[in-house]
Design a protein around this motif. Structure first.
Motif, PDB file in Angstrom:
ATOM      1  N   LYS A   2     -36.318  33.421  28.582  1.00 28.83           N
ATOM      2  CA  LYS A   2     -35.218  33.310  27.651  1.00 28.83           C
ATOM      3  C   LYS A   2     -34.094  34.251  28.047  1.00 28.83           C
ATOM      4  N   LYS A   3     -32.860  33.881  27.643  1.00 34.95           N
ATOM      5  CA  LYS A   3     -31.690  34.697  27.979  1.00 34.95           C
ATOM      6  C   LYS A   3     -31.779  36.096  27.388  1.00 34.95           C
ATOM      7  N   SER A   4     -32.291  36.236  26.184  1.00 39.69           N
ATOM      8  CA  SER A   4     -32.357  37.552  25.544  1.00 39.69           C
ATOM      9  C   SER A   4     -33.300  38.486  26.301  1.00 39.69           C
ATOM     10  N   VAL A   5     -34.398  37.951  26.843  1.00 39.15           N
ATOM     11  CA  VAL A   5     -35.334  38.759  27.615  1.00 39.15           C
ATOM     12  C   VAL A   5     -34.682  39.196  28.926  1.00 39.15           C
ATOM     13  N   LYS A   6     -33.947  38.262  29.573  1.00 44.46           N
ATOM     14  CA  LYS A   6     -33.245  38.602  30.817  1.00 44.46           C
ATOM     15  C   LYS A   6     -32.231  39.718  30.577  1.00 44.46           C
ATOM     16  N   TYR A   7     -31.456  39.605  29.516  1.00 42.17           N
ATOM     17  CA  TYR A   7     -30.452  40.629  29.218  1.00 42.17           C
ATOM     18  C   TYR A   7     -31.114  41.965  28.896  1.00 42.17           C
ATOM     19  N   LEU A   8     -32.238  41.914  28.235  1.00 44.58           N
ATOM     20  CA  LEU A   8     -32.961  43.133  27.910  1.00 44.58           C
ATOM     21  C   LEU A   8     -33.484  43.797  29.184  1.00 44.58           C
ATOM     22  N   LEU A   9     -34.040  43.020  30.100  1.00 40.70           N
ATOM     23  CA  LEU A   9     -34.526  43.562  31.363  1.00 40.70           C
ATOM     24  C   LEU A   9     -33.381  44.122  32.215  1.00 40.70           C
ATOM     25  N   ILE A  10     -32.299  43.401  32.284  1.00 38.63           N
ATOM     26  CA  ILE A  10     -31.144  43.870  33.064  1.00 38.63           C
ATOM     27  C   ILE A  10     -30.578  45.147  32.460  1.00 38.63           C
ATOM     28  N   SER A  11     -30.484  45.202  31.145  1.00 37.57           N
ATOM     29  CA  SER A  11     -29.986  46.402  30.479  1.00 37.57           C
ATOM     30  C   SER A  11     -30.912  47.588  30.718  1.00 37.57           C
ATOM     31  N   MET A  13     -32.985  48.014  33.292  1.00 42.41           N
ATOM     32  CA  MET A  13     -32.860  48.432  34.694  1.00 42.41           C
ATOM     33  C   MET A  13     -31.569  49.216  34.911  1.00 42.41           C
ATOM     34  N   PHE A  14     -30.494  48.789  34.272  1.00 40.67           N
ATOM     35  CA  PHE A  14     -29.221  49.498  34.394  1.00 40.67           C
ATOM     36  C   PHE A  14     -29.341  50.921  33.859  1.00 40.67           C
ATOM     37  N   LEU A  15     -30.004  51.088  32.715  1.00 41.60           N
ATOM     38  CA  LEU A  15     -30.172  52.423  32.140  1.00 41.60           C
ATOM     39  C   LEU A  15     -31.045  53.315  33.022  1.00 41.60           C
ATOM     40  N   VAL A  16     -32.084  52.762  33.624  1.00 37.84           N
ATOM     41  CA  VAL A  16     -32.933  53.539  34.523  1.00 37.84           C
ATOM     42  C   VAL A  16     -32.147  53.994  35.758  1.00 37.84           C
ATOM     43  N   ILE A  17     -31.363  53.096  36.327  1.00 42.16           N
ATOM     44  CA  ILE A  17     -30.547  53.455  37.499  1.00 42.16           C
ATOM     45  C   ILE A  17     -29.496  54.479  37.124  1.00 42.16           C
TER      46      ILE A  17
END
Length: 123
Positions: A2-11, A13-17
């Motif tokens: 789902k799009k919400s899961v993708k956005y959550l994962l991308i967000s 990963m962005f915070l970890v980086i």
């Protein structure tokens, strides 16, 4: 997925980086600070009815002598970190409002203030 899961994962990963980048820059800056040579217990002085140990700190052509440890530390707030010692747990800070003073603060060590002096006492 789902799009919400993708956005959550991308967000996430962005915070970890972003956090990893911040920590790298922070510790890299601290690692490149100049190293001050500190000589502990170089003598004794008597002030205010107390005997206290004298310490010296040296950096390039500057020599700093410890001041009476019974001063009001609230009047001497720490500025930014300007150096470190050869020990990993001690840092050197500027003192706000006093350009010829520095402070040494370490892990489990009370803050020690130093004032620039022209020559070392010979005792």
């Amino acid at each position: 997925m789902k799009k919400s899961v993708k956005y959550l994962l991308i967000s996430g990963m962005f915070l970890v980086i972003l956090a990893a980048g911040f920590l790298y820059v922070h510790f890299h800056r601290l690692h490149n600070l100049p190293i001050y040579q500190v000589e502990n217990n170089a003598g004794e002085e008597f002030a205010g009815g107390h005997v206290y140990r004298v310490h010296y700190a040296r950096f390039k052509d500057h020599l700093y002598k410890s001041v009476n440890p019974f001063i009001y530390k609230e009047e001497y707030p720490l500025g930014k970190q300007i150096g470190r010692t050869e020990y990993k747990t001690e840092a050197i800070f500027s003192v706000k409002g006093h350009k010829d003073w520095i402070a040494l603060r370490g892990y489990m060590v009370p803050t020690t203030y130093f004032k620039e002096t022209t020559e070392r006492d010979n005792e």
